[in-house]
Design an enzyme around this catalytic site. Structure first.
Site, PDB file in Angstrom:
ATOM      1  N   HIS A  36       0.852  -1.266   0.121  1.00 41.94           N
ATOM      2  CA  HIS A  36      -0.008   0.095   0.248  1.00 41.94           C
ATOM      3  C   HIS A  36       0.823   1.391  -0.221  1.00 41.94           C
ATOM      4  O   HIS A  36       1.390   1.774   1.045  1.00 41.94           O
ATOM      5  CB  HIS A  36      -1.025   0.104   1.202  1.00 41.94           C
ATOM      6  CG  HIS A  36      -1.893   0.952   1.065  1.00 41.94           C
ATOM      7  ND1 HIS A  36      -3.302   1.174   1.884  1.00 41.94           N
ATOM      8  CD2 HIS A  36      -2.120   2.315   0.509  1.00 41.94           C
ATOM      9  CE1 HIS A  36      -3.847   1.835   1.657  1.00 41.94           C
ATOM     10  NE2 HIS A  36      -3.320   2.902   0.875  1.00 41.94           N
TER      11      HIS A  36
ATOM     12  N   HIS B 156       1.418   4.700  -2.569  1.00 41.05           N
ATOM     13  CA  HIS B 156       1.100   5.516  -3.898  1.00 41.05           C
ATOM     14  C   HIS B 156       2.422   6.146  -4.145  1.00 41.05           C
ATOM     15  O   HIS B 156       3.187   6.787  -3.524  1.00 41.05           O
ATOM     16  CB  HIS B 156       0.031   6.425  -3.565  1.00 41.05           C
ATOM     17  CG  HIS B 156      -1.099   5.931  -2.873  1.00 41.05           C
ATOM     18  ND1 HIS B 156      -2.325   5.721  -3.694  1.00 41.05           N
ATOM     19  CD2 HIS B 156      -1.597   5.507  -1.737  1.00 41.05           C
ATOM     20  CE1 HIS B 156      -3.272   5.458  -2.974  1.00 41.05           C
ATOM     21  NE2 HIS B 156      -2.812   5.299  -1.560  1.00 41.05           N
TER      22      HIS B 156
ATOM     23  N   HIS C 266      -9.312   0.879  -1.992  1.00 41.79           N
ATOM     24  CA  HIS C 266      -9.342   1.588  -0.621  1.00 41.79           C
ATOM     25  C   HIS C 266     -10.761   1.394  -0.321  1.00 41.79           C
ATOM     26  O   HIS C 266     -11.756   1.670  -0.979  1.00 41.79           O
ATOM     27  CB  HIS C 266      -9.057   3.114  -0.914  1.00 41.79           C
ATOM     28  CG  HIS C 266      -7.504   3.194  -1.222  1.00 41.79           C
ATOM     29  ND1 HIS C 266      -6.736   2.563  -1.984  1.00 41.79           N
ATOM     30  CD2 HIS C 266      -6.682   3.971  -0.391  1.00 41.79           C
ATOM     31  CE1 HIS C 266      -5.381   2.974  -1.953  1.00 41.79           C
ATOM     32  NE2 HIS C 266      -5.434   4.082  -0.898  1.00 41.79           N
TER      33      HIS C 266
ATOM     34  N   GLU D 293     -11.882   3.766   4.903  1.00 48.90           N
ATOM     35  CA  GLU D 293     -10.640   4.255   5.494  1.00 48.90           C
ATOM     36  C   GLU D 293     -11.481   5.523   6.158  1.00 48.90           C
ATOM     37  O   GLU D 293     -11.418   5.628   7.358  1.00 48.90           O
ATOM     38  CB  GLU D 293      -9.860   5.119   4.401  1.00 48.90           C
ATOM     39  CG  GLU D 293      -8.603   5.968   4.923  1.00 48.90           C
ATOM     40  CD  GLU D 293      -7.953   6.659   3.732  1.00 48.90           C
ATOM     41  OE1 GLU D 293      -8.602   6.735   2.590  1.00 48.90           O
ATOM     42  OE2 GLU D 293      -6.773   7.242   3.954  1.00 48.90           O
TER      43      GLU D 293
ATOM     44  N   ASP E 215       1.399   4.052   2.460  1.00 58.06           N
ATOM     45  CA  ASP E 215       0.553   5.044   1.806  1.00 58.06           C
ATOM     46  C   ASP E 215       1.080   5.966   0.965  1.00 58.06           C
ATOM     47  O   ASP E 215       1.592   5.716  -0.039  1.00 58.06           O
ATOM     48  CB  ASP E 215      -0.427   5.504   2.982  1.00 58.06           C
ATOM     49  CG  ASP E 215      -1.700   5.803   2.348  1.00 58.06           C
ATOM     50  OD1 ASP E 215      -1.997   5.330   1.141  1.00 58.06           O
ATOM     51  OD2 ASP E 215      -2.766   6.327   3.003  1.00 58.06           O
TER      52      ASP E 215
END
Ligand code: HPA
Ligand code: ZN
Length: 323
Positions: free
Chosen positions: A15, A17, A193, A196, A274
């Site tokens: 995970h 980006h 996702h 969250e 992330d």
């Protein structure tokens, strides 16, 4: 990094980006190179803007900064700078998200985005294996997601899966049922996702409507006992990002993060970073946060790291090599 001086645990980063590894110094360097005007006078001023109150307040800065990424070489340099950090953190395999729509909307060709990221992956292949997960922006239309998948079709051999990210609340997984069905038909692994900022019901929808094989974040799943039982039964991986959850105020503080409860419930959780350039650190910082902020033991950290490897899309032989 560990406190015991032993080498870092072997792990997979599932995970991350890649645009979230764009460090403030690089934003300024690329802005100068491409003559892009920035609304900040200095790196320090930019960093000071990383004072997020929720997911949207982060996304506003995150998308604005991406304006400096213009060429294939920019994407290659971005991914290369990240992949270079992997060995020292024990990261042996990466399945990195990228957001093509955030770039094509600015006139960058999708082939330059995918080509640049692939150049970097090939360059670092002796040190770390890596694959790409193409994410659809859920706050844009389903039709645009369809177009994006079509534009990516010439590059499918370089892409392992599809994901769903950006502003969650008000954009349920069911908006993208059809494009995910097509992506699965093309052999791409579906992830999304969910849970969250959005409710546990979005996690259920991601499973039912999109057929996801992993849930990204999923922290709010813990609010729904039937969902927890289902996720435990199926050993569905949840890729949890503790520092992100704190910085985006999805949890009130690291000491109140639901990760211990999730692990105790038998959920297949692993820990990831992330958008590390924005949330205070890479894999090592997230492992340190759960050790120091939640009192995780070495055994629990080993479980998290092993889960990250077994939750990857690597084949069984490659998984066994990394464990
Ligand atoms: N959530 C949703 N979209 C994102 C995130 C996130 O944490 N990071 C980058 N895009
Ligand atoms: Zn994310």
């Amino acid at each position: 990094m560990t406190t015991t001086g032993t080498p870092p645990l072997p792990k997979a980063e599932l995970h991350l980006h890649i645009e979230g590894t764009l460090e403030p110094e690089t934003v300024f360097e690329l802005a100068r190179r491409h003559d892009v005007a920035l609304p900040y006078a200095s790196v320090e001023e930019l960093r000071a803007a990383y004072d997020f109150t929720d997911l949207q307040s982060f996304l506003d800065v995150y998308y604005a900064n991406m304006a400096v990424l213009r060429t294939r070489d920019d994407f290659a340099a971005l991914a290369s700078a990240y992949l270079r950090t992997c060995p020292e953190q024990g990261v042996r395999h990466v399945e990195m998200f990228f957001d093509p729509q955030a770039h094509t909307a600015r006139g960058v060709a999708i082939g330059d985005v995918i080509g640049g990221l692939t150049d970097a992956i090939e360059h670092h292949a002796d040190d770390v294996s890596a694959g790409l997960i193409l994410c659809f922006l859920r706050d844009r239309s389903a039709a645009e997601a369809e177009e994006t998948l079509r534009a990516a079709e010439p590059y499918l051999d370089r892409i392992v899966g599809v994901g769903l990210d950006s502003a969650e609340v008000g954009h349920p997984p069911s908006k993208f049922t059809s494009v995910f069905e097509r992506a699965r038909g093309l052999g791409l692994k579906p992830v999304a996702h969910a849970g969250e900022e959005g409710p546990a019901g979005y996690v259920t929808e991601a499973l039912d409507e999109l057929g996801v094989l992993r849930v990204d974040h999923g922290i709010r799943a813990i609010e729904d006992d039937a969902l927890v039982a289902r996720l435990v039964r199926d050993r569905t991986p949840l890729t949890v990002c503790p520092l992100s959850n704190v910085r985006l105020a999805c949890v009130p503080g690291i000491g109140l993060h639901p990760l211990p409860e999730m692990l105790a419930a038998g959920l297949n959780v692993s820990v990831h970073s992330d958008d590390p350039a924005y949330f205070g650190g890479y894999a090592d910082a997230n492992y340190a946060a759960v050790r120091e902020g939640l009192g995780f033991t070495d055994d629990q950290l080993r479980t998290l790291a092993a889960n990250s490897i077994t939750s990857s899309f690597l084949d069984d032989e490659a998984v066994q090599r990394l464990l």
